[in-house]
Motif scaffolding. Structure first.
Motif, PDB file in Angstrom:
ATOM      1  N   THR A   2       0.836  -1.194   0.000  1.00 31.82           N
ATOM      2  CA  THR A   2       0.000   0.000   0.000  1.00 31.82           C
ATOM      3  C   THR A   2       0.869   1.241   0.000  1.00 31.82           C
ATOM      4  N   ASN A 211     -10.719   7.026  -8.805  1.00 34.35           N
ATOM      5  CA  ASN A 211      -9.904   5.998  -9.441  1.00 34.35           C
ATOM      6  C   ASN A 211      -8.984   6.634 -10.472  1.00 34.35           C
ATOM      7  N   SER A 235      -3.911   3.084  -2.099  1.00 28.54           N
ATOM      8  CA  SER A 235      -4.494   1.851  -2.605  1.00 28.54           C
ATOM      9  C   SER A 235      -3.412   0.803  -2.814  1.00 28.54           C
ATOM     10  N   THR A 237      -3.935  -1.644  -4.821  1.00 23.52           N
ATOM     11  CA  THR A 237      -4.231  -2.232  -6.126  1.00 23.52           C
ATOM     12  C   THR A 237      -4.225  -1.218  -7.260  1.00 23.52           C
ATOM     13  N   SER A 240      -9.878   2.239  -6.310  1.00 27.08           N
ATOM     14  CA  SER A 240     -10.407   2.882  -5.118  1.00 27.08           C
ATOM     15  C   SER A 240     -10.606   1.883  -3.980  1.00 27.08           C
ATOM     16  N   VAL A 241     -10.122   2.245  -2.803  1.00 25.57           N
ATOM     17  CA  VAL A 241     -10.439   1.502  -1.579  1.00 25.57           C
ATOM     18  C   VAL A 241     -11.111   2.431  -0.576  1.00 25.57           C
TER      19      VAL A 241
END
Length: 358
Positions: A2, A211, A235, A237, A240-241
């Protein structure tokens, strides 16, 4: 792992092709979202339909073309983007922005357009216009660009980020994943976030989904005022988290005004190293560049600065910001403590180099 980074652009694609495929999962998610909306409305949650109609016409999608070298040097590089191959000298990217004047003045992020060789703006009605850069500021990640149209363009106004509080509703609009105008909603999760991206960090933290491709897009209050400019996400990934960051309008509005008029922003600089003092009273000087403005004024390492032009400073960041607001070449009066005595010095503020923080 992260990490906190400038909000990535829509992943750049090689000039020779590429496309976006929508999965069945996305279609299902959209269907579920539509099904959930009436239930949410029945529970008394706000509808954003009138707000969308009011402001979205002024939200734009931005497509950029960069040289491969500029793309490789982009600090906010796209997560998952293809690596430019030999022989392909251009890559594409996409971001967002918003019109603040009917003449075609648009606000976006520096990391969206800063290295662009070509910029194309798509309006909400599908009109595409070429754009030119009026000015960029890397330290706040703000850029101002301009398009020329044959008619006055829809625009939005600044809101007052000083008036929004944690828990207040906001709506975000932009161009995530190159899909075109998209809105999401959430709340202000926190204020004054320092994400270690620079000396002027003072972000609004948002939980509205943002995003890649939302870079430079607006965050609106319920009155339709722009209270933030989306610029970064946290994030693991790249998607969006629920943790995003926006530049508050109280900062962005002033920077935009200067960039629109002058194309660049000059900040004041002392040439010192600083640290917060354990006493909480003043800021400790840890190092003085002999050839810098503070060095010429007689300031020394170990001095504790109490105020700048009679304005009290309690943190190193507060002192940096106070000095940055003084135009280079102007004089500032510093009050400081040395060996228990309160002294003062007049300093001719210098021009802050891009690589310096104090």
């Amino acid at each position: 792992m992260t990490s906190i980074a400038p909000l990535p652009l829509q992943p750049r694609l090689p000039a020779f092709g590429g496309g976006l495929r929508l999965s069945a999962g996305l279609t299902l998610a959209a269907a579920l979202g539509l099904a959930a909306a009436p239930a949410m409305a029945q529970q008394g949650l706000p509808s954003f339909r009138n707000l969308v109609k009011k402001v979205v016409p002024a939200v734009v999608s931005i497509a950029v073309t960069e040289s491969a070298a500029a793309a490789a040097a982009d600090d906010g590089g796209d997560q998952g983007a293809p690596t430019p191959q030999a022989g392909h000298q251009k890559v594409y990217g996409a971001g967002s922005g918003f019109i603040i004047d009917p003449s075609g003045i648009i606000v976006t992020n520096d990391h969206v357009v800063g290295g662009a060789t070509k910029i194309t703006v798509s309006l909400a009605d599908g009109t595409q216009l070429p754009a030119k850069i009026l000015g960029v500021d890397q330290l706040t990640d703000i850029a101002v660009i301009k398009v020329t149209a044959d008619r006055p363009l829809p625009y939005v106004s600044w809101g007052d980020s000083r008036q929004v509080e944690v828990g207040d509703w906001i709506m975000v609009a932009g161009n995530p994943f190159g899909l075109g105008n998209t809105v999401t909603a959430g709340i202000i999760s926190a204020r004054g976030r320092d994400i270690m991206s620079g000396p002027f960090d003072d972000f609004l933290q948002l939980d509205a989904p943002i995003n890649p491709g939302n870079s430079g897009g607006p965050a609106f209050d319920l009155n339709g005022g722009v209270v933030g400019v989306d610029t970064a996400i946290i994030s693991p990934t790249g998607g969006s988290v629920g943790i995003g960051f926006a530049i508050p309008s109280e900062i962005a509005q002033n920077v935009v005004s200067v960039l629109e008029q002058h194309g660049h922003l000059d900040r004041g600089w002392l040439g010192v190293g600083l640290a917060d003092d354990e006493s909480g009273d003043g800021v400790r000087v840890t190092m003085v560049q002999a050839s810098g403005p503070a060095g010429h004024s007689g300031l020394r390492a170990g001095d504790r600065i109490l105020s700048v032009d009679a304005k009290k400073v309690d943190t190193a960041l507060g002192l940096i910001r106070a000095v940055a607001e003084i135009h280079p070449g102007e004089r500032a009066r510093l009050a400081f403590i040395r060996h228990g005595r309160v002294l003062s010095a007049n300093v001719t503020v210098g021009l802050r180099p891009e690589t310096q923080a104090q």
